[in-house]
Write an enzyme that holds these catalytic residues in place. Structure first.
Site, mmCIF file in Angstrom:
data_model
loop_
_atom_site.group_PDB
_atom_site.id
_atom_site.type_symbol
_atom_site.label_atom_id
_atom_site.label_comp_id
_atom_site.label_asym_id
_atom_site.label_seq_id
_atom_site.Cartn_x
_atom_site.Cartn_y
_atom_site.Cartn_z
ATOM 1 N N HIS A 102 26.469 -10.987 26.943
ATOM 2 C CA HIS A 102 27.092 -10.433 28.481
ATOM 3 C C HIS A 102 26.142 -11.567 29.370
ATOM 4 O O HIS A 102 25.421 -11.592 30.519
ATOM 5 C CB HIS A 102 26.704 -9.420 28.398
ATOM 6 C CG HIS A 102 27.137 -7.987 28.190
ATOM 7 N ND1 HIS A 102 28.331 -8.195 28.001
ATOM 8 C CD2 HIS A 102 27.154 -6.661 28.090
ATOM 9 C CE1 HIS A 102 29.424 -7.112 27.267
ATOM 10 N NE2 HIS A 102 27.935 -6.238 27.313
ATOM 11 N N HIS A 173 31.907 -3.610 32.902
ATOM 12 C CA HIS A 173 31.392 -2.719 32.508
ATOM 13 C C HIS A 173 30.935 -1.395 33.200
ATOM 14 O O HIS A 173 30.299 -0.612 32.743
ATOM 15 C CB HIS A 173 29.891 -3.680 31.798
ATOM 16 C CG HIS A 173 30.091 -3.107 30.670
ATOM 17 N ND1 HIS A 173 29.332 -1.970 30.335
ATOM 18 C CD2 HIS A 173 28.754 -4.016 29.676
ATOM 19 C CE1 HIS A 173 29.208 -1.573 28.446
ATOM 20 N NE2 HIS A 173 28.648 -3.311 28.406
ATOM 21 N N GLU A 306 36.305 -2.633 28.386
ATOM 22 C CA GLU A 306 36.412 -4.064 29.220
ATOM 23 C C GLU A 306 37.124 -5.033 28.464
ATOM 24 O O GLU A 306 37.145 -5.296 27.376
ATOM 25 C CB GLU A 306 34.593 -4.516 28.684
ATOM 26 C CG GLU A 306 33.417 -3.754 28.673
ATOM 27 C CD GLU A 306 32.431 -4.034 27.626
ATOM 28 O OE1 GLU A 306 32.149 -4.709 27.450
ATOM 29 O OE2 GLU A 306 31.966 -2.765 26.672
HETATM 30 C C1 BGC Z 1 28.485 -4.039 24.074
HETATM 31 C C2 BGC Z 1 27.609 -3.228 23.602
HETATM 32 C C3 BGC Z 1 26.220 -2.927 24.682
HETATM 33 C C4 BGC Z 1 27.088 -2.557 25.650
HETATM 34 C C5 BGC Z 1 25.245 -3.054 26.436
HETATM 35 C C6 BGC Z 1 28.733 -3.705 25.682
HETATM 36 O O1 BGC Z 1 29.622 -4.749 26.079
HETATM 37 O O2 BGC Z 1 29.758 -4.369 23.290
HETATM 38 O O3 BGC Z 1 27.109 -3.600 22.115
HETATM 39 O O4 BGC Z 1 25.503 -2.138 23.576
HETATM 40 O O5 BGC Z 1 27.739 -3.681 25.921
HETATM 41 O O6 BGC Z 1 25.355 -2.231 27.597
#
Ligand code: BGC
Length: 345
Positions: A102, A173, A306
């Site tokens: 991210h 998210h 997402e």
């Molecule tokens: C990911 C997860 C991750 C989470 C974090 C998601 O977008 O796919 O693996 O733990 O984000 O909060």
């Protein structure tokens, strides 16, 4: 309407909250830190209003959670293997060593965004990310617009420009729980317009080719309660549930829903429309302990859908999706619409 909260962000300045409303009685709330979507309250047929997003009790709590609740994620949402861009020979900041997740430790979700425009039903945030930010090449200017429409849709428009070749994948998210944040979101029914999904290792890194969903627990082409095949296969067991990218069958077509989600009590439906090629479907497998509006969340209390690109796409030009690399002079635009519909009663 925007107001200043009494809570300061890590830059020492107060967080700014913005509420948008429509005449149907829906309201949505955001904050400038992380350009975060905090709340989406949807009117039901009986006149009551239901919260559909997971969230915290105070803006302060958002600063102390690692679930990316409602945040705008970038430069690259999802994982990049070994925090390396092979094409440019760039090493990025790793925050899940050796990988990057991210956008890195101080990704866009952890930044103050500037409000550049605001009307009663729209707010536009801008972020200036300098050359080298989290290791990425180039200065990029990003804008995200949140617009609440009269048909109870939240339309998110992303725009990005760069001065050096750089991968960009922006997403929101949000975690949804259409049963008013009550109970286990795996009781929702889900439909995903995807024939293929991407298996990953226990670290969430792609470790094989795209797989056909036919005959697997990943087949959501017909609506299915999320519990039905939950943890029934090794691909899910590796990551404690669903945490996988689905390649959308009608990628680039934002007129038909890419995903649909129904509350367990059937009173509320969410349809997701996007021109992005992929949806990451995540059953909040690591949510436990995250501060909630009351108390703390348990695992699986929300569902994240997402929109974006396959994980580690910058290093996989062979995959059948549009190129995530943004070139100087190009303006990247994408749109995702979350439409909420209450059942007539
Ligand atoms: C990911 C997860 C991750 C989470 C974090 C998601 O977008 O796919 O693996 O733990 O984000 O909060």
């Amino acid at each position: 309407m925007s107001t200043q909260s009494s809570v300061n962000a890590p830059d020492g300045l107060p967080i700014r909250m913005t509420v948008l409303r429509n005449s149907a009685g829906m309201d949505v709330t955001f904050m400038d830190y992380g350009a975060t979507w905090l709340s989406a309250r949807v009117p039901l047929a009986d006149g009551s209003v239901r919260e559909t997003l997971l969230g915290c009790a105070t803006p302060q709590d958002y600063l102390h959670q690692s679930a990316y609740l409602g945040a705008c994620v970038g430069r690259y949402a999802n994982r990049i293997r070994n925090a390396t861009l092979k094409r440019t020979g760039t090493t990025l900041s790793a925050n899940t060593p050796p990988h990057q997740l991210h956008g890195g430790p101080e990704g866009f979700s952890h930044r103050r965004w500037l409000i550049v425009r605001q009307t009663p039903n729209e707010v536009v945030y801008r972020l200036h990310s300098p050359d080298g930010d989290q290791g990425y090449p180039g200065t990029i200017i990003v804008e995200v617009s949140y617009q609440l429409t009269e048909d109870n849709s939240l339309v998110i428009r992303y725009q990005a420009e760069t001065d050096k070749l750089c991968p960009v994948a922006l997403t929101n998210h949000a975690y949804f729980n259409l049963d008013a944040n009550q109970g286990d979101a795996r009781q929702h029914r889900l439909q995903l317009a995807a024939d293929l999904y991407l298996p990953v290792s226990a670290e969430g890194i792609p470790d094989g080719p795209l797989k056909d969903v036919t005959g697997t627990g990943f087949d959501f082409r017909q609506p299915k309660t999320v519990t039905t095949d939950f943890l029934q296969d090794s691909d899910q067991q590796k990551v404690h549930g669903y945490d996988h990218a689905f390649l959308l069958t009608r990628a680039g077509d934002d007129r038909v829903p890419a995903a649909q989600l129904w509350s367990a009590d059937q009173r509320l439906q969410l349809s997701v429309f996007t021109d992005s090629p992929v949806i990451q479907f995540y059953t909040a497998n690591f949510l436990q302990g995250t501060p909630a509006r009351q108390g703390r969340y348990q695992n699986h209390q929300g569902i994240a859908l997402e929109t974006g690109y396959l994980p580690d796409s910058p290093n996989h030009p062979e995959w059948p999706q549009p190129d995530c690399w943004l070139t100087p002079g190009e303006i990247r635009q994408s749109v995702t619409r979350y439409q909420f519909s209450a059942r007539a009663e």
